[in-house]
Design a protein around this motif. Sequence first.
Motif, PDB file in Angstrom:
ATOM      1  N   MET A  94       0.823  -1.202   0.000  1.00  0.00           N
ATOM      2  CA  MET A  94       0.000   0.000   0.000  1.00  0.00           C
ATOM      3  C   MET A  94       0.861   1.257   0.000  1.00  0.00           C
ATOM      4  SD  MET A  94      -2.838   1.257   2.797  1.00  0.00           S
ATOM      5  CE  MET A  94      -3.848  -0.214   2.648  1.00  0.00           C
ATOM      6  N   TRP A 137      -6.282   6.186  -4.270  1.00  0.00           N
ATOM      7  CA  TRP A 137      -5.555   5.366  -3.287  1.00  0.00           C
ATOM      8  C   TRP A 137      -6.361   5.290  -2.011  1.00  0.00           C
ATOM      9  CZ3 TRP A 137      -3.595   6.314   1.599  1.00  0.00           C
ATOM     10  CH2 TRP A 137      -2.613   5.444   2.072  1.00  0.00           C
ATOM     11  N   PRO A 138      -6.466   4.160  -1.320  1.00  0.00           N
ATOM     12  CA  PRO A 138      -5.766   2.891  -1.569  1.00  0.00           C
ATOM     13  C   PRO A 138      -6.581   1.864  -2.344  1.00  0.00           C
ATOM     14  CG  PRO A 138      -6.683   2.847   0.632  1.00  0.00           C
ATOM     15  CD  PRO A 138      -7.093   4.165   0.031  1.00  0.00           C
ATOM     16  N   ARG A 181      -3.059   1.980   6.538  1.00  0.00           N
ATOM     17  CA  ARG A 181      -3.387   3.261   5.914  1.00  0.00           C
ATOM     18  C   ARG A 181      -3.259   4.401   6.914  1.00  0.00           C
ATOM     19  NH1 ARG A 181      -7.961   6.344   5.927  1.00  0.00           N
ATOM     20  NH2 ARG A 181      -8.352   7.647   4.067  1.00  0.00           N
TER      21      ARG A 181
END
Length: 893
Positions: free
Chosen positions: A293, A400-401, A414
């Motif tokens: 990520m 994103w993500p 995240r």
Amino acid sequence: MNEPDMLAALRAGATLVTVNNRLARHWRKRFADAARQAASVWPAPDILPWGAWLRRQWEEASLLADDAPLLLDARQTGRVWQDIIDDGGLPLLQAAGSARLAQEAWTLVQDWHLALPFEPLESHDDVRHFERWAARFNDICTRQGWLDEARLPARLIEALAEGRLAAPSHLLLLGFEDWTPLQRAVLEALRLRGSRIDEWTEPAHAVPSRAVRHAFPDMATEDEAAARWARARLDQNPELRLAVIAPDLRDRRARLTRLLDAQLAPHTLLPGQGDEARPWNISLGLPLGEHGMVRAAFLIFALGDARLETETLGQALRSSFLAGFAQERDARALLDASLRKRGERRVSRDYARRQAAEGGCPTMGRLLARLHEARQSQPSRQSPADWVRSLRDELKLAGWPGDAALGSHAFQLRQTWLDAMTSLARLAVVQPRMTRAEALAQLRALAAETLFQPEAVSDAPVQVLGPLEAIGLSFDAVWLLGMHHEQWPPDARPNPFLPMRLQARLGLPHASPARELAYLRRVSARLLELAPEVIVSHPVQDTGRDLEPSPLFDHLPWLEGALPQSALPMPAQWAVPALDLDMERLDDTQAPPLEEGALAPGGARVLELQSACPFRAFAELRLQARPLEEPDLGPDARVRGNLLHGLMERVWGELGDQAGLETMCRSELARDPGFSRASSLLQEMVQGHARAVVDEEARHRRDLWPDRLKALETARLTELALEWLDVERSRPAFTVEAREAQQTVEIGGLRLHVKLDRVDALENGGRMILDYKTGQASPSDWDGERPAAPQLPLYAVTTDDVRAIAFARLRAGEVGLLARGEGFEPARGDERDWPQVMADWRRVLEGLAADFRAGRAAVDPRKPGVCTHCPLGMLCRIHEQAGTAFALGASEQ
């Protein structure tokens, strides 16, 4: 003080200060577990690690002072040190590393009350550089009103003395093995202000541990034994609390993760189960930058560049963390493969956008356009906070993500990354403005230094941690891994910016072997007190080095025989616990057959691959399982080989036959009796064609062919061709009948499209087929039931009146003709005549073709070396054939 006394003191309002965060979390849980038995609601205990407790004390003290300096965090302080060293004008190879060591030296100076400057007789150039840096650091902090964490304890002592800070009534200390003079000074100042201070050093277990030693052949075997031991012990008693402790946990992390999953949570190995809770927890997280990520975030930051690295763009196309991946994944994969075929390391952003739009990836095309527009609106320099906002906007533009819902693990990751980005904004205190490149460099450093560990299962029965993290905890059984003489105790690592003699004399951390030995003796004793059962192990060898057991455990007895149950194989049903499935093993080596006369893909390569390994022939030619091409700095061997083929086609297109070659040479000799090949018309002709084929290739791949490289390649091709033409002049007369001739042949029920490099009509009748080779080649590759190079035999048996075949070897220093047939010497020991050789070739090739048409696709390499460079090892999984030469990656003999 025992555990009940500590819990009672916490309930009464005492503050517990621990040596690290893990110990603080552990005692918060212990307190909660004890309080839950007595009440449904309870006040939160005051438990903090040392650094956090100091910062809280400073916040309280600075509230009472209008002129209190601003406390810098470690990254802000590191930025100041980096700027000082960058401005120092020294040609340092590792300026960032020097800044970290200088910051560490400054902390040691404060912790040990060292006076600057040092004694001149004990100093050297590095020490004197540090003294200048330290003076400048002190001046900058004084002028700006900054306070770094290294000097924070001394300022707290001043605040206590001045009455600006209230001392806690009761302070509990846990896990500390080595106090610095500055820490002791803080504790003494607290005592003078009336604080009661208790340090818990009582062993975790009053019963002496049963500790033994054990040796293993290598680290991998040692780790596997520890994982099996954990499984065996939990099978005996699921209520046990176990610990696996390793000083080199970073090196073992990946392997231990895999082994513990296999033994304790094998269901997590199944697709879609990666985020499932596990009955084990590892204390060491991975750096943020190693998570997909976060890597995707950095890919997004690069997609607005005017020219894109092909590798970067390819990773972005394959990343599920960008918008539209689910809908365009196949089209994006095909686009990535197409871009790689260009062979260029960089492509323009506009070209990539057009290809995305035309290749079925409209979302990716719009994403590239939006990122370009966002980049255009950004100033060249702005504050770190503004850069954080700009970069976050880019992440939003890219979706994103990704479109998929986030699980617990992904959500935590995240948030940790966004928090790390926010910490970049705090650099504005020490660096008000920076460029985009500087902001991204800081973010990369943050991603490399910030470890991400998802919220642990606090009561997981198996804990994997480092030695110092374990001090203060308690378990039912402990395994200490990697306790060999090179690692425990480790080598001394004195700081290079402080006088060596001074460090050794005062006993600074890591200053001398004696100091390390004394410190780790105490730590080792505490480790043996963690549980009533302790196993201490070490590998006997590592990367060819013989390893001895750590001398710190010499007093322990050796375990006789094997570890109980640790080396026994697990039952077969372990692979799918908690899943009620009947497993069936299929050994499927038979592919669907092809119809008689079917056109097979791959041309002559069908037979080459079927001979090398039937599975590879099926996977590569029928399943199209091929590796992605890798862009290189310049043209690869395949491209150079194609250039040589193109050159020879052009040259013989002009010459026509050997007589044409002789005519050109004779005309030059008549015109110039001092003729030399270097000045001949032949060279001019060859050089012209060489330049033409290089220019044609360069038109398609401009980045690969700068002018200087084109000139070098033209010269190389010219030289090789002229050497080869000297060989051609020595042959019996011939006429070039076909060049790069494409035709369809049939053999063994298969039709194949093939291309013959060259066919010569011989003066005495018949034909000779030549195959240009720029690599290794040998006529022996045509022989045997599984020939390594069946192309020329295939051309021979499917072309009329062939009298000979030959490799035309065009390789620097090895130019020559490797032939077999009428008029050429047979292979040593081969008494067959040419018709018999042709008949044997036909029989072998028909068999290979029939096998491919019948769908025979067994994993059956011709010999071990065939697997060395095969890209399909993960697909055929030949490495799982334990005990075979192929599994060991043996090379050709």
